[in-house]
Design an enzyme around this catalytic site. Structure first.
Site, PDB file in Angstrom:
ATOM      1  N   HIS A 192       0.842  -1.190   0.000  1.00 48.62           N
ATOM      2  CA  HIS A 192       0.000   0.000   0.000  1.00 48.62           C
ATOM      3  C   HIS A 192       0.881   1.246   0.000  1.00 48.62           C
ATOM      4  O   HIS A 192       2.089   1.170   0.220  1.00 48.62           O
ATOM      5  CB  HIS A 192      -0.942   0.000   1.221  1.00 48.62           C
TER       6      HIS A 192
HETATM    7  P1  TYD Z   1      -2.402  -4.166   7.619  1.00 50.11           P
HETATM    8  O1  TYD Z   1      -2.783  -2.815   7.106  1.00 50.11           O
HETATM    9  O2  TYD Z   1      -2.939  -5.371   6.911  1.00 50.11           O
HETATM   10  O3  TYD Z   1      -0.824  -4.277   7.672  1.00 50.11           O
HETATM   11  P2  TYD Z   1       0.193  -4.089   6.445  1.00 50.11           P
HETATM   12  O4  TYD Z   1      -0.608  -3.549   5.275  1.00 50.11           O
HETATM   13  O5  TYD Z   1       1.174  -3.090   6.938  1.00 50.11           O
HETATM   14  O6  TYD Z   1       0.796  -5.387   6.149  1.00 50.11           O
HETATM   15  O7  TYD Z   1      -2.803  -4.201   9.158  1.00 50.11           O
HETATM   16  C1  TYD Z   1      -3.154  -5.415   9.828  1.00 50.11           C
HETATM   17  C2  TYD Z   1      -4.348  -5.162  10.731  1.00 50.11           C
HETATM   18  O8  TYD Z   1      -4.035  -4.234  11.742  1.00 50.11           O
HETATM   19  C3  TYD Z   1      -5.524  -4.591   9.965  1.00 50.11           C
HETATM   20  O9  TYD Z   1      -6.686  -5.227  10.489  1.00 50.11           O
HETATM   21  C4  TYD Z   1      -5.546  -3.128  10.347  1.00 50.11           C
HETATM   22  C5  TYD Z   1      -4.926  -3.139  11.727  1.00 50.11           C
HETATM   23  N1  TYD Z   1      -4.187  -1.922  12.078  1.00 50.11           N
HETATM   24  C6  TYD Z   1      -4.666  -1.086  13.079  1.00 50.11           C
HETATM   25  O10 TYD Z   1      -5.738  -1.329  13.676  1.00 50.11           O
HETATM   26  N2  TYD Z   1      -3.949   0.016  13.413  1.00 50.11           N
HETATM   27  C7  TYD Z   1      -2.769   0.315  12.803  1.00 50.11           C
HETATM   28  O11 TYD Z   1      -2.137   1.341  13.150  1.00 50.11           O
HETATM   29  C8  TYD Z   1      -2.285  -0.541  11.751  1.00 50.11           C
HETATM   30  C9  TYD Z   1      -1.009  -0.231  11.017  1.00 50.11           C
HETATM   31  C10 TYD Z   1      -3.035  -1.648  11.425  1.00 50.11           C
END
Ligand code: TYD
Length: 134
Positions: free
Chosen positions: A50
């Site tokens: 992303h």
């Molecule tokens: P995700 O966005 O899938 O991680 P990445 O794209 O960096 O691999 O995040 C995993 C889960 O955590 C998703 O359900 C969203 C949640 N999350 C939060 O609640 N707060 C945060 O600050 C972040 C980064 C993720």
């Protein structure tokens, strides 16, 4: 090759070990509104995929190592993070993927904004359109 910024954090070393302190507007260029960390990342996992419209972040691999793929829509870079003594600055409008986490990797993220799904661009083609439209 994409140019990216890293920040060195001077450790306080003594015979007991090492300590790094990070102060806002002194060691890093933005106010921290959120801290999160990735750990126990499973073998072979690649995550991220992303970009953010506004969010600025600093990534620090405080234990172990991992790789960060950066893409600004024109150039890319592969950055190895393997030290608690430096951080990678990721500005907004930058596609990122994280991979090659060692079993002991802890990837600490300092973020300039609270979590906001509306700030995410999770589709690569949409990311390219977004940056061209600016
Ligand atoms: P995700 O966005 O899938 O991680 P990445 O794209 O960096 O691999 O995040 C995993 C889960 O955590 C998703 O359900 C969203 C949640 N999350 C939060 O609640 N707060 C945060 O600050 C972040 C980064 C993720």
């Amino acid at each position: 090759m994409l140019k990216y910024e890293t920040i060195n954090f001077a450790p306080h070393n003594d015979k007991r070990g090492s300590l790094v302190a990070i102060e806002v507007n002194k060691d890093i260029p933005f106010e921290i509104k959120r801290v999160y960390y990735l750990y126990k990342t499973q073998n072979g996992v690649r995550r991220g995929f992303h970009a953010h419209k506004e969010l600025r972040q600093i990534l620090i691999c405080t234990s172990g190592s991992c790789m960060i793929h950066l893409d600004n829509g024109h150039d890319t870079a592969e950055v190895k993070l393997d030290s608690p003594e430096y951080g990678l600055v990721i500005e907004n409008n930058m596609w990122r993927e994280m991979y090659d986490f060692t079993d002991d990797a802890v990837l600490l993220v300092l973020a300039s904004q609270h979590y906001d799904e509306k700030d995410y661009i999770r589709d690569y083609d949409e990311f390219i359109k977004y940056i061209k439209g600016e």
